[in-house]
Structures are given as structure tokens and as C-alpha cells.
Design an enzyme around this catalytic site. Structure first.
Site, mmCIF file in Angstrom:
data_model
loop_
_atom_site.group_PDB
_atom_site.id
_atom_site.type_symbol
_atom_site.label_atom_id
_atom_site.label_comp_id
_atom_site.label_asym_id
_atom_site.label_seq_id
_atom_site.Cartn_x
_atom_site.Cartn_y
_atom_site.Cartn_z
ATOM 1 N N GLN A 1 0.832 -1.201 0.000
ATOM 2 C CA GLN A 1 0.000 0.000 0.000
ATOM 3 C C GLN A 1 0.871 1.257 0.000
ATOM 4 O O GLN A 1 1.989 1.255 0.541
ATOM 5 C CB GLN A 1 -0.936 0.046 1.228
ATOM 6 C CG GLN A 1 -2.176 -0.810 1.130
ATOM 7 C CD GLN A 1 -1.963 -2.224 1.638
ATOM 8 O OE1 GLN A 1 -1.002 -2.514 2.348
ATOM 9 N NE2 GLN A 1 -2.857 -3.132 1.269
ATOM 10 N N ASN B 1 -4.242 1.071 -2.448
ATOM 11 C CA ASN B 1 -3.785 -0.297 -2.636
ATOM 12 C C ASN B 1 -2.825 -0.379 -3.823
ATOM 13 O O ASN B 1 -2.704 0.561 -4.615
ATOM 14 C CB ASN B 1 -4.969 -1.225 -2.867
ATOM 15 C CG ASN B 1 -5.521 -1.797 -1.569
ATOM 16 O OD1 ASN B 1 -4.845 -1.815 -0.545
ATOM 17 N ND2 ASN B 1 -6.751 -2.278 -1.623
ATOM 18 N N CYS C 1 -6.136 0.609 6.851
ATOM 19 C CA CYS C 1 -5.194 -0.515 6.842
ATOM 20 C C CYS C 1 -4.615 -0.625 8.244
ATOM 21 O O CYS C 1 -3.992 0.318 8.738
ATOM 22 C CB CYS C 1 -4.084 -0.287 5.819
ATOM 23 S SG CYS C 1 -2.771 -1.524 5.891
ATOM 24 N N GLY C 2 -4.828 -1.764 8.894
ATOM 25 C CA GLY C 2 -4.418 -1.913 10.282
ATOM 26 C C GLY C 2 -2.929 -1.819 10.504
ATOM 27 O O GLY C 2 -2.451 -1.125 11.413
ATOM 28 N N ASN C 3 -2.133 -2.521 9.688
ATOM 29 C CA ASN C 3 -0.680 -2.474 9.864
ATOM 30 C C ASN C 3 -0.128 -1.085 9.548
ATOM 31 O O ASN C 3 0.830 -0.622 10.182
ATOM 32 C CB ASN C 3 -0.017 -3.527 8.986
ATOM 33 C CG ASN C 3 -0.233 -4.935 9.517
ATOM 34 O OD1 ASN C 3 -0.102 -5.189 10.703
ATOM 35 N ND2 ASN C 3 -0.578 -5.858 8.631
ATOM 36 N N ASN D 1 -13.239 -1.969 6.915
ATOM 37 C CA ASN D 1 -13.171 -2.503 5.555
ATOM 38 C C ASN D 1 -13.719 -3.926 5.593
ATOM 39 O O ASN D 1 -13.719 -4.578 6.637
ATOM 40 C CB ASN D 1 -11.747 -2.430 4.991
ATOM 41 C CG ASN D 1 -10.725 -3.089 5.893
ATOM 42 O OD1 ASN D 1 -11.046 -3.597 6.964
ATOM 43 N ND2 ASN D 1 -9.478 -3.101 5.481
ATOM 44 N N HIS E 1 -14.355 -7.913 5.349
ATOM 45 C CA HIS E 1 -13.585 -9.154 5.440
ATOM 46 C C HIS E 1 -14.517 -10.347 5.463
ATOM 47 O O HIS E 1 -15.601 -10.301 6.056
ATOM 48 C CB HIS E 1 -12.740 -9.193 6.719
ATOM 49 C CG HIS E 1 -11.585 -8.252 6.702
ATOM 50 N ND1 HIS E 1 -10.325 -8.619 6.290
ATOM 51 C CD2 HIS E 1 -11.501 -6.944 7.041
ATOM 52 C CE1 HIS E 1 -9.516 -7.569 6.374
ATOM 53 N NE2 HIS E 1 -10.206 -6.541 6.827
ATOM 54 N N ASN F 1 -11.841 -8.508 1.461
ATOM 55 C CA ASN F 1 -10.588 -9.142 1.837
ATOM 56 C C ASN F 1 -10.911 -10.563 2.286
ATOM 57 O O ASN F 1 -11.870 -10.779 3.033
ATOM 58 C CB ASN F 1 -9.921 -8.371 2.978
ATOM 59 C CG ASN F 1 -9.614 -6.939 2.614
ATOM 60 O OD1 ASN F 1 -8.658 -6.665 1.893
ATOM 61 N ND2 ASN F 1 -10.411 -6.002 3.103
ATOM 62 N N GLU G 1 -5.674 -9.889 0.098
ATOM 63 C CA GLU G 1 -6.199 -8.548 0.311
ATOM 64 C C GLU G 1 -6.841 -7.985 -0.957
ATOM 65 O O GLU G 1 -6.285 -8.104 -2.060
ATOM 66 C CB GLU G 1 -5.093 -7.600 0.776
ATOM 67 C CG GLU G 1 -4.607 -7.871 2.197
ATOM 68 C CD GLU G 1 -3.846 -6.695 2.770
ATOM 69 O OE1 GLU G 1 -4.368 -5.553 2.697
ATOM 70 O OE2 GLU G 1 -2.721 -6.905 3.267
ATOM 71 N N CYS H 1 -1.943 -8.790 7.266
ATOM 72 C CA CYS H 1 -3.081 -7.880 7.128
ATOM 73 C C CYS H 1 -3.621 -7.624 8.518
ATOM 74 O O CYS H 1 -4.180 -8.534 9.153
ATOM 75 C CB CYS H 1 -4.148 -8.490 6.222
ATOM 76 S SG CYS H 1 -5.629 -7.455 6.053
ATOM 77 N N GLY H 2 -3.442 -6.405 9.017
ATOM 78 C CA GLY H 2 -3.834 -6.091 10.386
ATOM 79 C C GLY H 2 -5.328 -6.170 10.613
ATOM 80 O O GLY H 2 -5.800 -6.779 11.578
ATOM 81 N N GLY I 1 -7.307 -7.800 8.784
ATOM 82 C CA GLY I 1 -7.640 -9.201 8.574
ATOM 83 C C GLY I 1 -7.421 -10.036 9.821
ATOM 84 O O GLY I 1 -8.210 -10.949 10.121
#
Length: 303
Positions: free
Chosen positions: A46, A64, A73-75, A186, A188, A219, A237, A246-247, A249
Site C-alpha cells: 500500500q 492499494n 489498513c491496520g498495519n 473494511n 472481510h 478481503n 487482500e 493484514c492487520g 484481517g
């Protein structure tokens, strides 16, 4: 025109991060794809811009690898949180996103000393397996409560999101079926399976990503429950393909597993690039994600 950037990763999920607090950064979808290209560009899952915000310390915008703008985006939240905390000296920052504001804070992993990377962005390379790099900073993000109603995911039709009507393979002998659906800002979907090989994850993930049941795409997670407090996870993703981590995720996987009684409300989640700890706090209903952050290098983008 050139723009400086940081190359960062959170448990192997890697980002090109641009400071846009003073000078706007507005790449086209084509430019975002070119930057993310691992053969001809900088290479990343990303592209991230840190922008001004009236609701927090900064706003995080996410592209993305396919050039599409996504909610969060978690991470990347952990990476941006670390950048902002180092810049301001704070131990807690608020990061606004298209999915709403989140809070990032410094963390100390259980049983292990936390060693922050040097102030120089050229350090903190580290290496390691599921335990994660020993030199990586650890950051916790309050991801807020999961969204569990069918129209919050969103799905195209009403279903019980603990196990939606979806399967892959023959009707009488599906390879995977009845996944959980969760939104962490987002969308999942999480399959419960021990099939985690590349071919299966890539084939099934790419098939489900644009399934008509998910009007915004989805995702696709593949969760193998190893113990009530331990999950092995791989994620295809939306817009990025198979990534090392994927955080959101990992958060979705823990919530989906807990709702099915497969795990408790807290678990270690091992991803390809490292290890995350996810806690679905019973008192607040919020999901907290803790994991490593690293700065790999600096560079300049030619736009």
C-alpha cells in the site's frame, strides 16, 4: 518533482509512506500503481499519505497496489502511529481515516523487552519468523468495535454474518464453506480451514474478492485455529493480493473465530511476516491490535 518517503513495514506488510502534512500528495491511480510495482517502482502493498486532520493528529490516506483508494489498513495505522509518536514525543496519537478515527499507542509485548528503533530512519531492519524482529517497535492500535450487521460489511443480501451462505468447490463436497463476515472499517470474509498453501489461497482469494455477494469487494482470510488462543492466518487482500500480513484481517479473523466459539476473545495471530496479538475487549467491545513496526529505508519519489 520529487517527494521524500519512508519505506516501512508492519509484520511484513510493507508501505511507502509520504508526509503530506504541509504539501499535498495526490497521485493518480496510475502513479500509485507505478510506485507499488515491485519490478519497476519502489514496491509495496500500500501507498500511504499522512495528511492534516481536524479530528486527530493526522489523516491517513491509503492506496492499494492496484491504485484504488481504500478505507483503512491496520498495519499501516501502526506504522503511521509510530511516525507521529516519534515526531511529537507523544505516547498516544489519534489517526483519522476514511473509516473513522483510531488511536495508536506505544506498547510493550508480554514477556519481551521493547527496543525502539534509532531515530535514524535507516535503522531498524531486523529479521525473524513468527516471533517478529527483536528490534522492531511495538505499537497498539484501538481498531474500535467490529461491524457485524450484514449491511455494515456490506453484503448484497441479509445473512447471519457468523456464517454466511458461501462455498467454494462442488455443492456436495465444498473445499471451504460458511465463512464469517466482519467489517473492521473494511470488509472481510474469514474461512475456517487448514488449507493455507499458496495455490489454494491465491485461487480462492482471487475468486471471492469480487464475488457479487460483496458489492464493495472483500478481503479474504483463511484462518487455521491452532489453539483457543492461537490462529495461523493468511489473507488475500482486496486490491493487493496475497500479502505477508493484514492487520484488519487479523482482527476480523479473531472476531470471526470467537463468534463461532473456536477461540476466546484474545489470541496470537501468526501471519506470513510475523506475529500480531489481537484482543476483542469484552468491556468496551473494541478490538485492540498489537504488533511490530519497522523502518526499512528512505528514498525519493519522482512524480
Amino acid at each position: 518533482m520529487t517527494r521524500p518517503f519512508l519505506k516501512m513495514n508492519g509484520a511484513g506488510n510493507d508501505f511507502v509512506v509520504v508526509n503530506a502534512l504541509e504539501t499535498p500528495f495526490t497521485p493518480t491511480a496510475e502513479q500509485a500503481r507505478a510506485i507499488a510495482d515491485r519490478a519497476t517502482g519502489q514496491g509495496c502493498d500500500q501507498l500511504i499519505a499522512i495528511e492534516p486532520s481536524d479530528r486527530g493528529d493526522a489523516f491517513m490516506r491509503v492506496w492499494n497496489a492496484d491504485g484504488g483508494v481504500v478505507e483503512t489498513c491496520g498495519n499501516a495505522l501502526r506504522c503511521v502511529g509510530q511516525v507521529l509518536m516519534q515526531a511529537t514525543g507523544k505516547n498516544r496519537v489519534v489517526i483519522d481515516t476514511a473509516a473513522g478515527p483510531t488511536v495508536a499507542m506505544r506498547a510493550k509485548p508480554p514477556g519481551r523487552p521493547r527496543v525502539l528503533p534509532s531515530a535514524s530512519p535507516r535503522t531498524g531492519s531486523g529479521s525473524g519468523g513468527p516471533e517478529g524482529p527483536t528490534t522492531a517497535a511495538q505499537v497498539t492500535v484501538d481498531m474500535g468495535p467490529p461491524r457485524l450487521a450484514w449491511d455494515e460489511i456490506p453484503l448484497a443480501e441479509e445473512m447471519d454474518t457468523r456464517g454466511i451462505e458461501l462455498q467454494v468447490g462442488p455443492i456436495d463436497a465444498p473445499l471451504v464453506h460458511t465463512p464469517g463476515a466482519v467489517s473492521m472499517g473494511n470488509p472481510h470474509v474469514v474461512f475456517f480451514t487448514d488449507r493455507l498453501d499458496d495455490a489454494f489461497v491465491r485461487g480462492t482469494g482471487s475468486l471471492i474478492e469480487h464475488h457479487p455477494l460483496f458489492p464493495e469487494g472483500v478481503n479474504v482470510g483463511f484462518a487455521h485455529v491452532l489453539a483457543p488462543d492461537h490462529i495461523r492466518l493468511r489473507v488475500w487482500e482486496r486490491g493487493a493480493g496475497l500479502t505477508k500480513a493484514c492487520g484488519t484481517g487479523a482482527c476480523a479473523a479473531l472476531v470471526a473465530c470467537a463468534r463461532r466459539g473456536l477461540t476466546g476473545r484474545a489470541a496470537t495471530v501468526d501471519v506470513d511476516g510475523g506475529r500480531l496479538f489481537i484482543d476483542w475487549d469484552e468491556a468496551t467491545g473494541h478490538v485492540f491490535m498489537t504488533g511490530p513496526v519497522e523502518v526499512e529505508r528512505t528514498g525519493s519519489l519522482a512524480l
